[in-house]
Design an enzyme around this catalytic site. Structure first.
Site, PDB file in Angstrom:
ATOM      1  N   PRO A 118     -11.335   8.865   0.980  1.00 56.82           N
ATOM      2  CA  PRO A 118     -11.044  10.206   1.469  1.00 56.82           C
ATOM      3  C   PRO A 118     -10.001  10.877   0.596  1.00 56.82           C
ATOM      4  O   PRO A 118      -9.126  10.213   0.028  1.00 56.82           O
ATOM      5  CB  PRO A 118     -10.467   9.970   2.871  1.00 56.82           C
ATOM      6  CG  PRO A 118     -10.815   8.566   3.221  1.00 56.82           C
ATOM      7  CD  PRO A 118     -10.886   7.829   1.915  1.00 56.82           C
ATOM      8  N   GLY A 149       5.144   9.123  -5.809  1.00 58.06           N
ATOM      9  CA  GLY A 149       5.701   8.841  -4.486  1.00 58.06           C
ATOM     10  C   GLY A 149       4.935   7.769  -3.738  1.00 58.06           C
ATOM     11  O   GLY A 149       5.280   7.407  -2.616  1.00 58.06           O
ATOM     12  N   ALA A 177      -7.253   0.654   9.023  1.00 56.07           N
ATOM     13  CA  ALA A 177      -5.816   0.679   9.307  1.00 56.07           C
ATOM     14  C   ALA A 177      -5.014   0.863   8.023  1.00 56.07           C
ATOM     15  O   ALA A 177      -5.265   0.187   7.028  1.00 56.07           O
ATOM     16  CB  ALA A 177      -5.394  -0.630   9.983  1.00 56.07           C
ATOM     17  N   ARG A 235      -6.431   6.413  16.476  1.00 53.51           N
ATOM     18  CA  ARG A 235      -5.855   7.703  16.071  1.00 53.51           C
ATOM     19  C   ARG A 235      -6.487   8.141  14.754  1.00 53.51           C
ATOM     20  O   ARG A 235      -7.068   7.326  14.030  1.00 53.51           O
ATOM     21  CB  ARG A 235      -4.346   7.581  15.849  1.00 53.51           C
ATOM     22  CG  ARG A 235      -3.585   7.352  17.129  1.00 53.51           C
ATOM     23  CD  ARG A 235      -2.095   7.581  16.956  1.00 53.51           C
ATOM     24  NE  ARG A 235      -1.482   6.697  15.964  1.00 53.51           N
ATOM     25  CZ  ARG A 235      -0.680   7.117  14.988  1.00 53.51           C
ATOM     26  NH1 ARG A 235      -0.394   8.395  14.841  1.00 53.51           N
ATOM     27  NH2 ARG A 235      -0.159   6.251  14.148  1.00 53.51           N
ATOM     28  N   GLY A 236      -6.374   9.408  14.431  1.00 50.08           N
ATOM     29  CA  GLY A 236      -6.722   9.923  13.106  1.00 50.08           C
ATOM     30  C   GLY A 236      -8.147   9.632  12.690  1.00 50.08           C
ATOM     31  O   GLY A 236      -9.092   9.737  13.484  1.00 50.08           O
ATOM     32  N   TYR A 294       1.233   2.518  -2.099  1.00 45.96           N
ATOM     33  CA  TYR A 294      -0.028   2.919  -1.461  1.00 45.96           C
ATOM     34  C   TYR A 294      -1.163   2.977  -2.489  1.00 45.96           C
ATOM     35  O   TYR A 294      -2.274   2.507  -2.245  1.00 45.96           O
ATOM     36  CB  TYR A 294       0.199   4.278  -0.802  1.00 45.96           C
ATOM     37  CG  TYR A 294      -0.918   4.823   0.047  1.00 45.96           C
ATOM     38  CD1 TYR A 294      -1.000   4.516   1.405  1.00 45.96           C
ATOM     39  CD2 TYR A 294      -1.861   5.704  -0.487  1.00 45.96           C
ATOM     40  CE1 TYR A 294      -1.994   5.056   2.204  1.00 45.96           C
ATOM     41  CE2 TYR A 294      -2.862   6.245   0.306  1.00 45.96           C
ATOM     42  CZ  TYR A 294      -2.920   5.919   1.656  1.00 45.96           C
ATOM     43  OH  TYR A 294      -3.921   6.463   2.437  1.00 45.96           O
ATOM     44  N   ASP A 346       6.084   6.629   1.662  1.00 45.68           N
ATOM     45  CA  ASP A 346       6.179   7.413   0.431  1.00 45.68           C
ATOM     46  C   ASP A 346       7.626   7.558  -0.030  1.00 45.68           C
ATOM     47  O   ASP A 346       8.493   8.030   0.719  1.00 45.68           O
ATOM     48  CB  ASP A 346       5.586   8.816   0.641  1.00 45.68           C
ATOM     49  CG  ASP A 346       4.083   8.816   0.834  1.00 45.68           C
ATOM     50  OD1 ASP A 346       3.476   7.734   0.834  1.00 45.68           O
ATOM     51  OD2 ASP A 346       3.510   9.917   0.968  1.00 45.68           O
ATOM     52  N   GLN A 369      -0.789   8.466  -7.246  1.00 46.13           N
ATOM     53  CA  GLN A 369      -0.065   9.612  -6.670  1.00 46.13           C
ATOM     54  C   GLN A 369       1.427   9.358  -6.769  1.00 46.13           C
ATOM     55  O   GLN A 369       1.904   8.294  -6.342  1.00 46.13           O
ATOM     56  CB  GLN A 369      -0.470   9.801  -5.200  1.00 46.13           C
ATOM     57  CG  GLN A 369       0.366  10.804  -4.431  1.00 46.13           C
ATOM     58  CD  GLN A 369       0.339  12.180  -5.071  1.00 46.13           C
ATOM     59  OE1 GLN A 369      -0.730  12.699  -5.411  1.00 46.13           O
ATOM     60  NE2 GLN A 369       1.497  12.775  -5.288  1.00 46.13           N
ATOM     61  N   TYR A 411      -7.392  14.401   1.032  1.00 49.64           N
ATOM     62  CA  TYR A 411      -6.368  14.742   2.032  1.00 49.64           C
ATOM     63  C   TYR A 411      -7.056  15.285   3.286  1.00 49.64           C
ATOM     64  O   TYR A 411      -7.691  16.329   3.260  1.00 49.64           O
ATOM     65  CB  TYR A 411      -5.374  15.744   1.439  1.00 49.64           C
ATOM     66  CG  TYR A 411      -4.389  15.053   0.506  1.00 49.64           C
ATOM     67  CD1 TYR A 411      -3.087  14.798   0.917  1.00 49.64           C
ATOM     68  CD2 TYR A 411      -4.777  14.628  -0.760  1.00 49.64           C
ATOM     69  CE1 TYR A 411      -2.187  14.148   0.087  1.00 49.64           C
ATOM     70  CE2 TYR A 411      -3.886  13.974  -1.607  1.00 49.64           C
ATOM     71  CZ  TYR A 411      -2.588  13.742  -1.173  1.00 49.64           C
ATOM     72  OH  TYR A 411      -1.708  13.100  -1.999  1.00 49.64           O
ATOM     73  N   LYS A 446      -4.531   0.746  -2.356  1.00 50.94           N
ATOM     74  CA  LYS A 446      -5.834   1.416  -2.224  1.00 50.94           C
ATOM     75  C   LYS A 446      -6.734   1.125  -3.424  1.00 50.94           C
ATOM     76  O   LYS A 446      -7.959   1.013  -3.276  1.00 50.94           O
ATOM     77  CB  LYS A 446      -5.632   2.916  -2.029  1.00 50.94           C
ATOM     78  CG  LYS A 446      -4.969   3.278  -0.702  1.00 50.94           C
ATOM     79  CD  LYS A 446      -5.854   2.892   0.478  1.00 50.94           C
ATOM     80  CE  LYS A 446      -5.263   3.246   1.813  1.00 50.94           C
ATOM     81  NZ  LYS A 446      -6.139   2.886   2.945  1.00 50.94           N
TER      82      LYS A 446
END
Ligand code: CAA
Length: 239
Positions: free
Chosen positions: A176, A142, A82, A11-12, A146, A87, A140, A178, A150
């Site tokens: 990446p 929230g 993956a 996906r994605g 993550y 959030d 970021q 958004y 990252k």
């Protein structure tokens, strides 16, 4: 013909990467963890075989890679794509929210890379490309979980690149911004509008734009690029 394995590849961004690698002549295997229906649809549409296991589980990764290698031979290119989000502002974050994201997004790259690295080292060729994020670079709200995972991927990439270089194995990260995927579309619309307003290119990115970056780093010709972080974010955060 080289063999590529893409985690979260049905996906994605992962699906776009798997398809781009297939179009470029790689034998491709796509891993996924949960969504059987999407994986079945993806495999039917593309002819790319999908394999179910969780990258958060070391033993499942060992068995999964064994199955892929039985079908296609040794993995030459591993794309650690993956990833999940949970959030929530830090003061409301539960230990489960923290651990779930660290286990998939950060421990997952250890669990997967560890399965293929020894073989790449022996064969004197390998490409490890990990999909980090703009939010690992800038942080970021929230996303303490993550952003930590990252940023961890970037540190992992820089360290392993140094160990791997003399064996013909490169290790790189892509960050990446958004991108128009389910993950970003899950962000509340009002917040998403604010985010797009911060992107100088004036739009969300498209998954194939990340896939093309992976192809570049995965190629035999990219052997002098290692330990790098390739930023693909429409100018939202310039490092
Ligand atoms: N950019 C700009 N402003 C943001 C923001 C962002 N990314 N995230 C939150 N805000 C703003 C909100 O618009 C809001 O502002 P106002 O008070 O002016 O309206 C304020 O912060 C508080 O937000 P909420 O009212 O939504 O607070 P909440 O407690 O209900 O939810 C939240 C907080 C869970 C962080 C929610 O805002 C959210 O999901 N934000 C998105 C966070 C984000 O950017 N996630 C990235 C997901 S995509 C991804 O992870 C892929 C990748 O690698 C880029």
């Amino acid at each position: 013909m080289r063999t590529a394995l893409v985690t979260g590849g049905t996906r994605g961004i992962g699906a776009a990467i798997a398809k781009a690698l297939q179009d470029a002549g790689y034998k491709v295997a796509a891993n996924y963890a949960g969504n059987d229906e999407a994986a079945a649809r993806f495999s039917e549409e593309t002819g790319i075989k999908s394999y179910k296991w969780s990258v958060a589980d070391y033993d499942q990764c060992a068995k999964g890679v064994e199955a892929v290698e039985a079908d296609f031979g040794p993995v030459d290119v591993l794309v650690n794509n993956a990833g999940i989000t949970r959030d929530v502002m830090f003061h409301k974050m539960t230990p489960e929210d923290w651990q779930a994201v660290i286990n998939v997004n950060l421990n997952g790259i250890f669990n997967m890379t560890h399965q293929v690295f020894a073989g790449m080292r022996e064969r004197k060729f390998g490409r490890i490309v990990s999909i980090s994020s703009i939010n690992g670079q800038k942080g970021q709200m929230g996303q303490t979980n993550y952003s930590a995972a990252k940023a961890g991927e970037i540190g992992f990439t820089k360290a392993l690149a140094q160990e791997a270089a003399r064996f013909g194995v490169t290790v790189n990260a892509i960050c990446p911004g958004y991108i128009a995927t389910d993950m970003v579309m899950a962000v509340p619309e009002a917040v998403r509008e604010k985010i797009v307003a911060q992107i100088p290119v004036g739009r969300l990115g498209e998954a194939p734009e990340i896939a093309r970056s992976v192809l570049f780093l995965a190629s035999d010709e990219a052997g002098f690029i290692t330990g790098s972080t390739l930023t693909v974010n429409g100018g939202q955060y310039i490092v």
